[in-house]
Scaffold this motif. Structure first.
Motif, mmCIF file in Angstrom:
data_model
loop_
_atom_site.group_PDB
_atom_site.id
_atom_site.type_symbol
_atom_site.label_atom_id
_atom_site.label_comp_id
_atom_site.label_asym_id
_atom_site.label_seq_id
_atom_site.Cartn_x
_atom_site.Cartn_y
_atom_site.Cartn_z
ATOM 1 N N ARG A 52 -11.038 -0.714 31.085
ATOM 2 C CA ARG A 52 -10.978 -0.166 29.634
ATOM 3 C C ARG A 52 -11.256 1.343 29.326
ATOM 4 O O ARG A 52 -10.973 1.722 28.608
ATOM 5 C CB ARG A 52 -12.014 -1.035 28.861
ATOM 6 N N ASP A 53 -11.380 1.816 30.607
ATOM 7 C CA ASP A 53 -11.749 3.142 30.413
ATOM 8 C C ASP A 53 -10.430 4.033 30.833
ATOM 9 O O ASP A 53 -10.426 5.136 30.715
ATOM 10 C CB ASP A 53 -13.018 3.832 31.475
ATOM 11 N N ASP A 96 -11.802 -3.970 39.144
ATOM 12 C CA ASP A 96 -12.323 -3.814 37.780
ATOM 13 C C ASP A 96 -13.927 -4.239 37.514
ATOM 14 O O ASP A 96 -14.301 -5.147 37.739
ATOM 15 C CB ASP A 96 -11.601 -4.578 36.788
ATOM 16 N N LYS A 97 -14.638 -3.058 37.033
ATOM 17 C CA LYS A 97 -16.263 -3.365 37.172
ATOM 18 C C LYS A 97 -16.615 -4.141 35.945
ATOM 19 O O LYS A 97 -17.551 -4.829 35.877
ATOM 20 C CB LYS A 97 -16.662 -1.925 37.007
ATOM 21 N N ASP A 98 -15.753 -4.506 35.132
ATOM 22 C CA ASP A 98 -16.134 -5.224 33.947
ATOM 23 C C ASP A 98 -15.831 -6.842 34.092
ATOM 24 O O ASP A 98 -15.860 -7.669 33.418
ATOM 25 C CB ASP A 98 -15.177 -5.055 32.673
ATOM 26 N N THR A 99 -15.444 -6.941 35.623
ATOM 27 C CA THR A 99 -15.371 -8.390 36.114
ATOM 28 C C THR A 99 -15.936 -8.530 37.375
ATOM 29 O O THR A 99 -16.417 -7.489 37.748
ATOM 30 C CB THR A 99 -13.901 -8.669 36.342
ATOM 31 N N ARG A 152 -13.989 0.807 35.513
ATOM 32 C CA ARG A 152 -13.486 -0.129 34.261
ATOM 33 C C ARG A 152 -12.193 0.085 33.625
ATOM 34 O O ARG A 152 -11.887 1.075 33.174
ATOM 35 C CB ARG A 152 -14.657 0.068 33.133
#
Length: 333
Positions: A285-286, A71-74, A283
């Motif tokens: 979320r995407d 996950d690129k948000d982490t 991500r």
């Protein structure tokens, strides 16, 4: 041969459940298991990563690798650091599926060490009279199950990647025209979007039923009483709940990047080709939800397929034999 396990089989984590199954099977095969680092042993089975990196220098390590963070948000690189160190220094790798292997190869790079793909298995001899079991042990759940003629089941730890809102909305779309059908949800619900979806649709229909978190034997018996399974994860290495559904002859609605698809035959269910992905970090979320009409059509196809015979080829004892053979080959005993 004696193997040190980095998980002792306690708890509800999927790796712990596999460790418990392997311990039980290994004991009947003459393969010793220990959870004590001070014991003498020939090799280490690391569930995802070792719990003590000094072990990497003492005995051959076989890494059981079912997935990694992406996950690129982490800070997924940092979260993967222990897994990557084990990956680089282990003597062999066991992947749960080709999906898991492709994800790891994409982010960690390909390994030149011995590796094997061994799908998860489950118990095929633990299900007898599920109705009697549930009536005796969980009468409140049994009464909810027999209220409806047809049953859809989903199980898991419902995070964003599991797409619970799509499971619920698609099932609701099917249920609108099939009032004798209910969706049963088992597991923990973690996100606001997931809880909101459950609250919204359960208020619209009594046929959307949340059973909460249940013990493994209860889950197995509930699944055996259901007619269609549904798992819409964006990616999942080899979900144990789907393995159980396949074992009990329950056709499954699945999505493209799930390792259990590799075990499907023409009567196993429907794979929805709704995602385009190259195994690179994204991500979470995407991740897009799925059109409820498409999910409802897939559910309908599974009901048409109907329940099938028990899948003996997915028995946990066969999985354990594959583990033992690979481990022996790597450590040379």
């Amino acid at each position: 041969m004696k193997i040190y396990f980095t998980r002792d089989g306690s708890g509800h984590h999927s790796s712990s459940l596999v460790a418990k199954k392997l311990c039980e099977c290994f004991s009947t095969m003459g393969v010793g298991v220990t959870f004590n680092k001070k014991d003498k042993f020939h090799g280490i089975l690391a569930f995802i990563n070792v719990d003590d990196f000094n072990l990497l220098k003492k005995r051959p390590v076989i890494q059981r690798l079912d997935g990694i963070y992406f996950d690129k948000d982490t800070d997924y690189v940092k979260r993967n650091s222990g897994i990557l160190k084990t990956y680089k220094e282990s003597s062999g790798i066991i992947f749960q599926s080709n999906v898991a292997k492709k994800l790891v190869f994409s982010i960690f790079g390909e390994t030149k060490k011995p590796f094997e793909i061994i799908h998860n298995g489950t118990y095929i001899n633990t299900i007898g009279n599920s109705e009697k079991f549930l009536l005796d042990k969980k009468p409140e759940i049994y009464s909810k199950l027999i209220k409806f003629e047809k049953r859809i089941i989903c199980c898991g730890k419902f995070r964003k990647i599991k797409r619970l809102p799509s499971i619920i909305s698609g099932s609701y779309e099917y249920i609108k025209n099939n009032k004798n059908t209910a969706l049963y949800i088992i597991g923990t619900i973690e996100g606001d979007e997931e809880r909101d979806a459950l609250n919204k649709y359960s208020s619209l229909s009594e046929n959307i039923i949340y059973l909460g978190k249940q013990e493994n034997d209860v889950v197995r018996n509930i699944q055996s009483m259901c007619d269609v399974g549904i798992s819409l994860s964006f990616v999942d290495a080899c979900p144990s709940s789907v393995i159980e559904q396949l074992v009990y002859g329950v056709p499954v609605v699945s999505t493209k990047f799930q390792g259990t698809n590799e075990l499907f035959n023409e009567d196993s269910g429907v794979v929805m080709d709704v995602d385009d992905w190259n195994y690179s970090p994204i991500r979470y979320r995407d991740i897009k939800q799925i059109d409820p009409l498409l999910t409802a059509k897939a559910i309908e196809k599974c009901f048409i397929i109907g329940k099938r015979e028990v899948r003996k080829d997915l028995d946990v004892s066969l999985m354990a034999k594959k583990y033992a053979t690979f481990i022996k080959g790597v450590i040379g005993t």
